[in-house]
Structures are given as structure tokens and as C-alpha cells.
Motif scaffolding. Structure first.
Motif, PDB file in Angstrom:
ATOM      1  N   ALA A  61       5.208   6.420  13.609  1.00 18.44           N
ATOM      2  CA  ALA A  61       3.817   6.006  13.807  1.00 18.44           C
ATOM      3  C   ALA A  61       3.208   5.588  12.469  1.00 18.44           C
ATOM      4  N   GLU A  62       2.477   4.456  12.488  1.00 20.64           N
ATOM      5  CA  GLU A  62       1.916   3.963  11.236  1.00 20.64           C
ATOM      6  C   GLU A  62       0.550   3.298  11.453  1.00 20.64           C
ATOM      7  N   LEU A  63      -0.303   3.430  10.465  1.00 16.66           N
ATOM      8  CA  LEU A  63      -1.555   2.688  10.399  1.00 16.66           C
ATOM      9  C   LEU A  63      -1.263   1.299   9.860  1.00 16.66           C
ATOM     10  N   ALA A  64      -1.761   0.274  10.553  1.00 21.47           N
ATOM     11  CA  ALA A  64      -1.563  -1.107  10.119  1.00 21.47           C
ATOM     12  C   ALA A  64      -2.857  -1.663   9.537  1.00 21.47           C
ATOM     13  N   VAL A  65      -2.741  -2.330   8.411  1.00 21.92           N
ATOM     14  CA  VAL A  65      -3.858  -3.002   7.746  1.00 21.92           C
ATOM     15  C   VAL A  65      -3.668  -4.502   7.932  1.00 21.92           C
ATOM     16  N   VAL A  66      -4.675  -5.175   8.465  1.00 17.03           N
ATOM     17  CA  VAL A  66      -4.578  -6.616   8.720  1.00 17.03           C
ATOM     18  C   VAL A  66      -5.487  -7.351   7.742  1.00 17.03           C
ATOM     19  N   ILE A  67      -4.928  -8.342   7.067  1.00 17.08           N
ATOM     20  CA  ILE A  67      -5.669  -9.087   6.047  1.00 17.08           C
ATOM     21  C   ILE A  67      -6.554 -10.147   6.706  1.00 17.08           C
ATOM     22  N   GLY A  68      -7.781 -10.292   6.182  1.00 11.60           N
ATOM     23  CA  GLY A  68      -8.719 -11.270   6.720  1.00 11.60           C
ATOM     24  C   GLY A  68      -9.189 -12.302   5.721  1.00 11.60           C
ATOM     25  N   LYS A  69      -8.822 -12.126   4.442  1.00 13.43           N
ATOM     26  CA  LYS A  69      -9.255 -13.059   3.401  1.00 13.43           C
ATOM     27  C   LYS A  69      -8.163 -13.165   2.345  1.00 13.43           C
ATOM     28  N   SER A  70      -7.819 -14.392   1.963  1.00 13.63           N
ATOM     29  CA  SER A  70      -6.752 -14.608   0.995  1.00 13.63           C
ATOM     30  C   SER A  70      -7.123 -14.064  -0.376  1.00 13.63           C
ATOM     31  N   GLY A  71      -6.080 -13.691  -1.121  1.00 13.23           N
ATOM     32  CA  GLY A  71      -6.326 -13.253  -2.484  1.00 13.23           C
ATOM     33  C   GLY A  71      -5.052 -12.974  -3.235  1.00 13.23           C
ATOM     34  N   ARG A  72      -5.105 -13.104  -4.538  1.00 15.32           N
ATOM     35  CA  ARG A  72      -3.998 -12.783  -5.448  1.00 15.32           C
ATOM     36  C   ARG A  72      -4.575 -11.939  -6.567  1.00 15.32           C
TER      37      ARG A  72
ATOM     38  N   ILE B 219      -5.800  -8.887  -6.464  1.00 13.08           N
ATOM     39  CA  ILE B 219      -7.090  -8.379  -5.976  1.00 13.08           C
ATOM     40  C   ILE B 219      -7.366  -7.025  -6.623  1.00 13.08           C
ATOM     41  N   PRO B 220      -8.495  -6.852  -7.300  1.00 16.10           N
ATOM     42  CA  PRO B 220      -8.832  -5.527  -7.845  1.00 16.10           C
ATOM     43  C   PRO B 220      -9.005  -4.519  -6.708  1.00 16.10           C
ATOM     44  N   GLU B 221      -8.599  -3.292  -6.944  1.00 17.80           N
ATOM     45  CA  GLU B 221      -8.707  -2.276  -5.897  1.00 17.80           C
ATOM     46  C   GLU B 221     -10.140  -2.121  -5.412  1.00 17.80           C
ATOM     47  N   ALA B 222     -11.103  -2.264  -6.325  1.00 16.52           N
ATOM     48  CA  ALA B 222     -12.515  -2.131  -5.951  1.00 16.52           C
ATOM     49  C   ALA B 222     -12.988  -3.250  -5.033  1.00 16.52           C
ATOM     50  N   GLU B 223     -12.248  -4.371  -5.006  1.00 20.50           N
ATOM     51  CA  GLU B 223     -12.618  -5.515  -4.172  1.00 20.50           C
ATOM     52  C   GLU B 223     -11.754  -5.617  -2.913  1.00 20.50           C
ATOM     53  N   ALA B 224     -10.798  -4.715  -2.752  1.00 20.57           N
ATOM     54  CA  ALA B 224      -9.789  -4.866  -1.704  1.00 20.57           C
ATOM     55  C   ALA B 224     -10.371  -4.828  -0.301  1.00 20.57           C
ATOM     56  N   THR B 225     -11.388  -4.014  -0.066  1.00 18.62           N
ATOM     57  CA  THR B 225     -11.967  -3.911   1.270  1.00 18.62           C
ATOM     58  C   THR B 225     -12.456  -5.259   1.784  1.00 18.62           C
ATOM     59  N   LYS B 226     -12.925  -6.125   0.888  1.00 20.67           N
ATOM     60  CA  LYS B 226     -13.420  -7.444   1.284  1.00 20.67           C
ATOM     61  C   LYS B 226     -12.305  -8.331   1.835  1.00 20.67           C
ATOM     62  N   HIS B 227     -11.055  -7.969   1.560  1.00 16.38           N
ATOM     63  CA  HIS B 227      -9.910  -8.772   2.000  1.00 16.38           C
ATOM     64  C   HIS B 227      -9.259  -8.197   3.258  1.00 16.38           C
ATOM     65  N   ILE B 228      -9.727  -7.045   3.710  1.00 17.14           N
ATOM     66  CA  ILE B 228      -9.177  -6.404   4.901  1.00 17.14           C
ATOM     67  C   ILE B 228     -10.025  -6.784   6.110  1.00 17.14           C
ATOM     68  N   ALA B 229      -9.393  -7.404   7.112  1.00 17.45           N
ATOM     69  CA  ALA B 229     -10.112  -7.716   8.355  1.00 17.45           C
ATOM     70  C   ALA B 229     -10.340  -6.452   9.156  1.00 17.45           C
ATOM     71  N   GLY B 230      -9.345  -5.575   9.196  1.00 13.05           N
ATOM     72  CA  GLY B 230      -9.475  -4.350   9.967  1.00 13.05           C
ATOM     73  C   GLY B 230      -8.158  -3.619  10.081  1.00 13.05           C
TER      74      GLY B 230
ATOM     75  N   LEU C  13      -2.938  -0.399  -1.816  1.00 16.32           N
ATOM     76  CA  LEU C  13      -1.804  -1.213  -1.369  1.00 16.32           C
ATOM     77  C   LEU C  13      -2.134  -2.695  -1.395  1.00 16.32           C
ATOM     78  N   VAL C  14      -3.332  -3.061  -0.970  1.00  9.39           N
ATOM     79  CA  VAL C  14      -3.749  -4.469  -1.027  1.00  9.39           C
ATOM     80  C   VAL C  14      -3.722  -4.966  -2.466  1.00  9.39           C
ATOM     81  N   SER C  15      -4.248  -4.165  -3.376  1.00 11.94           N
ATOM     82  CA  SER C  15      -4.276  -4.554  -4.779  1.00 11.94           C
ATOM     83  C   SER C  15      -2.857  -4.642  -5.351  1.00 11.94           C
ATOM     84  N   TYR C  16      -2.043  -3.653  -5.075  1.00 11.63           N
ATOM     85  CA  TYR C  16      -0.679  -3.586  -5.630  1.00 11.63           C
ATOM     86  C   TYR C  16       0.183  -4.734  -5.137  1.00 11.63           C
ATOM     87  N   ILE C  17       0.181  -4.953  -3.810  1.00 17.98           N
ATOM     88  CA  ILE C  17       1.028  -6.003  -3.240  1.00 17.98           C
ATOM     89  C   ILE C  17       0.561  -7.382  -3.680  1.00 17.98           C
TER      90      ILE C  17
END
Length: 283
Positions: A126-137, A139-150, A221-225
Motif C-alpha cells: 500500500a502506498e500514498l501517491a503524489v500527482v504532479i500538477g505543475k512543471s518544474g526543475r 524545485i525548492p522544498e518550500a515551493e514543492a506544494t505548489k507543484h502537487i496537484a493532489g 521527494l518533489v524537490s529531490y527528484i
């Protein structure tokens, strides 16, 4: 807001879920296609429908396709819950363990999980899935939420014999029609990590933990990847599984034909999939 991809007589379609009904989001065949629009949230919110026009459906009357149908990439994280790391006899990692999964593995929230004849050690994750909603390269960790659709739910069903043939896991994670993803995407303003994640097999609880127990959380994870490669709308990050997998049990336990696997996360619904040893022919 909740978004899903359903199957219709004319193919798949992106919908907004409001309680017990779906409203068609006209012009978009899947959630990932919708997310590629910069104003996707407004488009989804503005969608209107009616039963008479064939643009509003009862949830119970529609079959779910995989939440995303053509993701550019699916990045998976191994060993990311403290409980699972310890049960596998490993130390807590400084950096996330990453591997890839392909779109052909994905199935809908109630589709059968195909059990291949080539491996009998087939495990639930079982895993939580993070779906991206905005492109980025980068991405600072503090800004990562803005790139997550849900967020959504995934079960990274694993073929353990093939997985541990080598030190690389990819060949145990990429079997067709093995990975349920859904039932819907809950936007970041509706849900955040912390709820209970659970797996049952034929009603028996196998995994149960808090999604707040992640060693590396979604923003990290968004920032790292994205340091390595651009993340784009519709991409999925599968964040790892908690303790309770069959491979770590004594004796070990694996899925068999006919068993029902239910994967749930508090606030995100559930997946309910039957394990099937009857593999259909594919062209």
C-alpha cells in the motif's frame, strides 16, 4: 475537489466527483490530460452536467480507469516508512531509494490484479501517491506544494522472486496490469498526509500505519527528484509502503488466485482488487 478517470461507452473521461455523482469535464479523456492545462483547477470547478444530457453519472454506475492513463513517468520510492525499513532489516536511509514504473502496469480501482505464472511470490504494498500538477526543475522544498496537484492511493504489487534476482528492483515492479491507482485525486486543499494507510487481504489486516510516518515526505521527494529531472503534470510519485508486507512475515505470505486486496487511506477512499491467475491474451 476530487477528480477521477472513468470508463464510458466512448472511452475514458475525466470527471469531478461530488458526493455520489460524477460530472464530466468535457474535452479531457483522463485526469493527467486535464492537469496539462495551466488552469486545470478552474476548468474542473466550472464543469457542469446533467443526467439527461449524459454528462452526469452516479458513482456506483461507473467503472474507474487508472487515475492517470499516460503519465510521463512514475517514480517509486522504496524503504520510506520507518516500520517497513526495520522489518526488512535495514537502516534508515539518508537519501530515498528510487526506481521507475511504467504506465502499462496501471489498473483501475476495482480491476483484477494479474498474477503472472512466472512468479508465485506476489506481494502487496500500500502506498500514498503524489500527482504532479505543475512543471518544474530543481524545485525548492518550500515551493514543492505548489507543484502537487493532489494525492491518491496505489498498491505497488511486487513480484518478489524477480525483484530479488538482482540488486536492482525494476524487474519485480513492472509487470503489466498489476498496479491499481485511484480511486480519485484529492487536491491539496482537501487532503494532506497524516491519515491511516491500510491493506487487507480477504478482510485480514496486513498493513496499518500513519502516512505521517514517511521518512521522506512529499515535498522533499518533489524537490529531490526534480533536481535530477523535470517533473510534469500527470507524473506520479509513489511514496513507499509501511510494514506488514508478505515477504517480511514469518512464514512468508503471498497473494493467490481469488484473494481480494483492499488498499485504503483515510480521506482518500479505497482500492478493491481481486488477484487473478487467469491472464487474458494481449495483442
Amino acid at each position: 475537489m476530487k477528480l477521477a478517470t472513468i470508463r464510458t461507452e466512448n472511452g475514458t473521461a475525466a470527471v469531478r466527483q461530488d458526493g455520489d455523482s460524477y460530472t464530466l469535464i468535457a474535452g479531457y479523456s483522463s485526469v493527467d490530460k486535464l492537469l496539462r492545462e495551466s488552469n486545470w483547477k478552474q476548468i474542473a470547478a466550472d464543469a457542469t452536467g446533467s443526467a439527461s444530457a449524459g454528462t452526469e453519472f452516479a458513482v456506483a454506475e461507473r467503472e474507474l480507469a487508472p487515475l492517470v492513463t499516460t503519465p510521463g513517468k512514475i517514480i517509486c520510492v522504496g524503504l520510506n516508512y520507518r516500520t517497513h525499513i526495520l522489518e526488512m532489516g535495514r537502516e534508515l536511509p539518508e537519501y530515498p531509494t528510487l526506481f521507475s514504473k511504467y504506465a502499462e502496469t496501471l489498473i483501475g480501482a476495482t480491476d483484477d490484479i494479474e498474477l503472472p505464472t512466472e512468479d508465485t511470490a506476489i506481494d502487496w504494498e500500500a502506498e500514498l501517491a503524489v500527482v504532479i500538477g505543475k512543471s518544474g526543475r530543481r524545485i525548492p522544498e518550500a515551493e514543492a506544494t505548489k507543484h502537487i496537484a493532489g494525492y491518491s492511493i496505489c498498491n505497488d504489487v511486487s513480484m518478489r522472486t524477480w525483484q530479488f534476482r538482482t540488486k536492482e528492483w525494476l524487474q519485480g515492479k513492472n509487470w503489466e496490469n498489476s498496479t491499481p491507482l485511484g480511486p480519485f485525486l484529492a487536491t491539496t486543499d482537501e487532503w494532506s498526509p497524516g491519515g491511516t494507510i491500510r491493506t487487507t487481504v480477504d478482510g485480514e489486516v496486513m498493513q496499518e500505519a500513519s502516512t505521517g510516518d514517511l521518512v521522506h515526505g512529499p515535498e522533499f521527494l518533489v524537490s529531490y527528484i526534480s533536481t535530477m529531472i523535470s517533473l510534469n503534470p500527470g507524473d506520479v510519485i509513489i511514496t513507499g509502503t509501511p510494514g506488514g508486507v508478505g515477504h517480511a512475515r514469518k512464514p512468508q505470505r503471498y497473494l493467490t488466485d481469488g484473494q481480494v486486496v483492499e488498499t485504503s487511506i483515510e480521506g482518500l477512499g479505497s482500492l478493491r482488487n481481486r488477484a487473478s491467475g487467469k491472464i487474458p491474451d494481449h495483442a
